[in-house]
Design a protein around this motif. Sequence first.
Motif, PDB file in Angstrom:
ATOM      1  N   ASP A  40      51.065 107.860  85.179  1.00 16.01           N
ATOM      2  CA  ASP A  40      51.152 106.728  84.246  1.00 16.01           C
ATOM      3  C   ASP A  40      52.477 106.003  84.435  1.00 16.01           C
ATOM      4  OD1 ASP A  40      48.756 107.455  82.694  1.00 16.01           O
ATOM      5  OD2 ASP A  40      49.954 109.235  82.169  1.00 16.01           O
ATOM      6  N   LEU A  41      53.465 106.751  84.942  1.00 13.09           N
ATOM      7  CA  LEU A  41      54.797 106.176  85.165  1.00 13.09           C
ATOM      8  C   LEU A  41      55.248 106.580  86.568  1.00 13.09           C
ATOM      9  CD1 LEU A  41      57.623 105.064  84.264  1.00 13.09           C
ATOM     10  CD2 LEU A  41      58.022 107.249  83.143  1.00 13.09           C
ATOM     11  N   VAL A  42      55.617 105.597  87.376  1.00 14.57           N
ATOM     12  CA  VAL A  42      56.094 105.892  88.738  1.00 14.57           C
ATOM     13  C   VAL A  42      57.557 105.478  88.813  1.00 14.57           C
ATOM     14  CG1 VAL A  42      55.854 105.346  91.193  1.00 14.57           C
ATOM     15  CG2 VAL A  42      53.810 105.519  89.757  1.00 14.57           C
ATOM     16  N   ILE A  43      58.413 106.433  89.208  1.00 17.60           N
ATOM     17  CA  ILE A  43      59.843 106.117  89.316  1.00 17.60           C
ATOM     18  C   ILE A  43      60.293 106.321  90.754  1.00 17.60           C
ATOM     19  CG2 ILE A  43      62.170 106.832  88.627  1.00 17.60           C
ATOM     20  CD1 ILE A  43      61.173 107.203  85.843  1.00 17.60           C
ATOM     21  N   LEU A  44      60.983 105.311  91.272  1.00 20.15           N
ATOM     22  CA  LEU A  44      61.536 105.390  92.621  1.00 20.15           C
ATOM     23  C   LEU A  44      63.049 105.567  92.498  1.00 20.15           C
ATOM     24  CD1 LEU A  44      61.651 104.831  95.735  1.00 20.15           C
ATOM     25  CD2 LEU A  44      61.681 102.399  95.167  1.00 20.15           C
ATOM     26  N   ASN A  45      63.564 106.647  93.093  1.00 21.45           N
ATOM     27  CA  ASN A  45      65.007 106.905  93.072  1.00 21.45           C
ATOM     28  C   ASN A  45      65.553 106.558  94.458  1.00 21.45           C
ATOM     29  OD1 ASN A  45      67.529 107.724  92.343  1.00 21.45           O
ATOM     30  ND2 ASN A  45      67.008 109.873  91.984  1.00 21.45           N
ATOM     31  N   THR A  46      66.291 105.450  94.547  1.00 22.44           N
ATOM     32  CA  THR A  46      66.615 104.835  95.843  1.00 22.44           C
ATOM     33  C   THR A  46      67.929 105.300  96.451  1.00 22.44           C
ATOM     34  OG1 THR A  46      67.700 103.070  94.662  1.00 22.44           O
ATOM     35  CG2 THR A  46      65.392 102.695  95.301  1.00 22.44           C
ATOM     36  N   CYS A  47      68.094 104.980  97.744  1.00 22.17           N
ATOM     37  CA  CYS A  47      69.327 105.263  98.490  1.00 22.17           C
ATOM     38  C   CYS A  47      69.693 104.014  99.277  1.00 22.17           C
ATOM     39  CB  CYS A  47      69.056 106.429  99.445  1.00 22.17           C
ATOM     40  SG  CYS A  47      70.356 106.691 100.664  1.00 22.17           S
ATOM     41  N   SER A  48      70.996 103.708  99.355  1.00 16.00           N
ATOM     42  CA  SER A  48      71.384 102.511 100.115  1.00 16.00           C
ATOM     43  C   SER A  48      72.428 102.829 101.182  1.00 16.00           C
ATOM     44  CB  SER A  48      71.905 101.429  99.168  1.00 16.00           C
ATOM     45  OG  SER A  48      73.038 101.901  98.489  1.00 16.00           O
ATOM     46  N   ILE A  49      72.527 104.092 101.595  1.00 15.96           N
ATOM     47  CA  ILE A  49      73.583 104.498 102.524  1.00 15.96           C
ATOM     48  C   ILE A  49      73.460 103.774 103.869  1.00 15.96           C
ATOM     49  CG2 ILE A  49      72.470 106.608 103.456  1.00 15.96           C
ATOM     50  CD1 ILE A  49      76.011 106.857 102.382  1.00 15.96           C
ATOM     51  N   ARG A  50      72.222 103.599 104.330  1.00 11.80           N
ATOM     52  CA  ARG A  50      71.967 102.830 105.552  1.00 11.80           C
ATOM     53  C   ARG A  50      70.819 101.863 105.292  1.00 11.80           C
ATOM     54  NH1 ARG A  50      73.669 107.756 107.004  1.00 11.80           N
ATOM     55  NH2 ARG A  50      71.694 108.614 106.331  1.00 11.80           N
ATOM     56  N   GLN A  51      70.724 100.819 106.117  1.00  7.28           N
ATOM     57  CA  GLN A  51      69.683  99.811 105.916  1.00  7.28           C
ATOM     58  C   GLN A  51      68.288 100.442 105.909  1.00  7.28           C
ATOM     59  OE1 GLN A  51      70.393  96.627 105.146  1.00  7.28           O
ATOM     60  NE2 GLN A  51      68.213  96.292 104.788  1.00  7.28           N
ATOM     61  N   LYS A  52      68.105 101.455 106.767  1.00 10.79           N
ATOM     62  CA  LYS A  52      66.788 102.109 106.872  1.00 10.79           C
ATOM     63  C   LYS A  52      66.356 102.706 105.534  1.00 10.79           C
ATOM     64  CE  LYS A  52      65.566 104.052 111.309  1.00 10.79           C
ATOM     65  NZ  LYS A  52      65.907 105.150 112.208  1.00 10.79           N
ATOM     66  N   ALA A  53      67.306 103.381 104.852  1.00  9.03           N
ATOM     67  CA  ALA A  53      66.999 104.005 103.559  1.00  9.03           C
ATOM     68  C   ALA A  53      66.694 102.916 102.528  1.00  9.03           C
ATOM     69  CB  ALA A  53      68.171 104.865 103.105  1.00  9.03           C
ATOM     70  N   PHE A  54      67.476 101.853 102.570  1.00 10.07           N
ATOM     71  CA  PHE A  54      67.294 100.711 101.667  1.00 10.07           C
ATOM     72  C   PHE A  54      65.867 100.155 101.837  1.00 10.07           C
ATOM     73  CE2 PHE A  54      67.446  96.225 100.635  1.00 10.07           C
ATOM     74  CZ  PHE A  54      68.338  96.117  99.577  1.00 10.07           C
ATOM     75  N   ASP A  55      65.466  99.944 103.104  1.00 12.74           N
ATOM     76  CA  ASP A  55      64.134  99.381 103.394  1.00 12.74           C
ATOM     77  C   ASP A  55      63.015 100.322 102.965  1.00 12.74           C
ATOM     78  OD1 ASP A  55      65.441  97.238 104.461  1.00 12.74           O
ATOM     79  OD2 ASP A  55      65.216  97.876 106.549  1.00 12.74           O
ATOM     80  N   LYS A  56      63.261 101.638 103.111  1.00 14.51           N
ATOM     81  CA  LYS A  56      62.241 102.624 102.737  1.00 14.51           C
ATOM     82  C   LYS A  56      61.846 102.476 101.270  1.00 14.51           C
ATOM     83  CE  LYS A  56      62.628 106.888 105.398  1.00 14.51           C
ATOM     84  NZ  LYS A  56      63.267 108.205 105.368  1.00 14.51           N
ATOM     85  N   GLY A  57      62.837 102.194 100.416  1.00 20.22           N
ATOM     86  CA  GLY A  57      62.593 102.019  98.984  1.00 20.22           C
ATOM     87  C   GLY A  57      61.626 100.865  98.753  1.00 20.22           C
ATOM     88  N   PHE A  58      61.905  99.732  99.417  1.00 17.77           N
ATOM     89  CA  PHE A  58      61.042  98.561  99.214  1.00 17.77           C
ATOM     90  C   PHE A  58      59.659  98.782  99.827  1.00 17.77           C
ATOM     91  CE2 PHE A  58      65.001  96.578  97.993  1.00 17.77           C
ATOM     92  CZ  PHE A  58      64.584  95.865  96.871  1.00 17.77           C
ATOM     93  N   SER A  59      59.580  99.567 100.911  1.00 14.97           N
ATOM     94  CA  SER A  59      58.237  99.778 101.465  1.00 14.97           C
ATOM     95  C   SER A  59      57.433 100.702 100.545  1.00 14.97           C
ATOM     96  CB  SER A  59      58.266 100.235 102.931  1.00 14.97           C
ATOM     97  OG  SER A  59      58.620 101.560 103.015  1.00 14.97           O
ATOM     98  N   PHE A  60      58.107 101.640  99.858  1.00 21.50           N
ATOM     99  CA  PHE A  60      57.394 102.447  98.859  1.00 21.50           C
ATOM    100  C   PHE A  60      56.861 101.533  97.748  1.00 21.50           C
ATOM    101  CE2 PHE A  60      57.298 104.653  94.763  1.00 21.50           C
ATOM    102  CZ  PHE A  60      56.426 105.699  95.046  1.00 21.50           C
ATOM    103  N   LEU A  61      57.724 100.593  97.304  1.00 25.53           N
ATOM    104  CA  LEU A  61      57.283  99.678  96.237  1.00 25.53           C
ATOM    105  C   LEU A  61      56.087  98.851  96.695  1.00 25.53           C
ATOM    106  CD1 LEU A  61      60.617  98.382  94.648  1.00 25.53           C
ATOM    107  CD2 LEU A  61      58.935  99.956  93.675  1.00 25.53           C
TER     108      LEU A  61
END
Length: 449
Positions: A40-61
Amino acid sequence: MKSVYVFTLGCQMNVYDSEQIVRLLHPLGYSSVDDPEKADLVILNTCSIRQKAFDKGFSFLGRIKKRKKDNFDVIIGVGGCVAQQEGENILKRAPYVDFVFGTSAIHRLPDLVRRAENGEKISDTTEDGEVIETGGNPNLPDEITPSGFVSIMRGCNNFCTYCIVPFVRGREKSRDPNDIIEEIKRRSLKGMKEITLLGQNVNSYGKKDDMPDFPDLLHMVSEIEGIERIRFATSHPKDLSDKLVDCFKDIEKLCSHFHIPVQSGSDRILSDMNRKYSVKHYLQRIEALRKVCPEIELSTDIIVGFPGETEKEFNDTLSLLKEVLYDNVFAFAYSDRPGTRAQSFENKIEDAIKKERLNNLLDIQNEITKNKNSAFMDKTVKILVERQSFTDNGTLVLNGRTFGNRIVHVEEPLSTLFENKKFKGEIIDVQIVKTLGHSLKGRLSEVKS
Ligand code: 5AD
Ligand code: SF4
């Protein structure tokens, strides 16, 4: 009961934070599920250490967006370092997100979720002046695991020129030692045997706040009954004091493993990175550690292709790897981060060269790790069993780590000797029967005659 799915990217601190998220939402009626399609609730806990990790968050979204289309009532929240950095921009870029919470806002989550449940769109990136940890709260439920993380400090003052952490996690703040001890005591009473103390630079714990220093804290933790293994991450070589080195001699429970990021084997690059130590100083610290604890296993972080890194400077890093002979290396291609000093440096290295250097380095290190692993063949090691399962054909599978942090998988064909035995949470003897690139395979010592 409502359900929450938390998707975690990034470091161990994020894993700890995600555990806190689940604990905090329990009183609101949420229990954790491991399928985002059912939550019912989806939470994404993001990382921005490198561009790849940053992009991974948005691709999950991007993937989870469809759920909102199919069921408008699903609530989507984004936390962590990207949330701190981007705030409201996330709501603009991904309008199906309901709320954004920064790295200091986790303890406000119950209020944020209640408001999101009522249809409000929120971005909370307010920073607190002090550390507010919810791990110490005894009224929230604990997940019982043999091995756990505990945050002892947050933020970083070092401003390495490539690093975004000081911008998204703020300045160094140490957590009250009594709160840390209470949390570990509570969790150890519930069966936790191994604890990893977490912070961006644990070596400087307590220094600015007139508190016990890090070695003092290690001694305090070692007195907690039930805790049998203590680990910590991460350290800065410039703050590795003799007092900390001595802990490896004096504290029996302190695991014989040290993760000590070097980043580069070239003094000029270290200076451009603002690391504040030389290769010589670093090697002296390694020597001191090996002197008090000859069996200590070492791991490190390396960045290849930092702006201006020449072929010769890269080779200096390879020489360092061959000299230290690490047990494990985490290597990354330099990634430009917004707002850092290195972002404005000239002579950026082409992606193809960074990739080539990374592969070259990993080839060399893989060979070193493989050789180190092969020295364990036929040896008996003690592992703390973190997972226990049976395969379809009845094989018992155990996963754990040695005192020195090596991953061990045990596979035992079905036997009446252990059919109903609980191994999870136990420290057991395992005989190594095969050595692989990044792990060891073992059999139960007492079963194998
Ligand atoms: N590019 C590549 N690697 C990075 N790290 C931190 N910032 C960057 C960056 N901009 C690496 C460092 C650090 C590890 C957690 O991530 O090696 O120790
Ligand atoms: Fe980043 Fe350097 Fe701080 Fe580590 S010590 S978090 S690499 S700024």
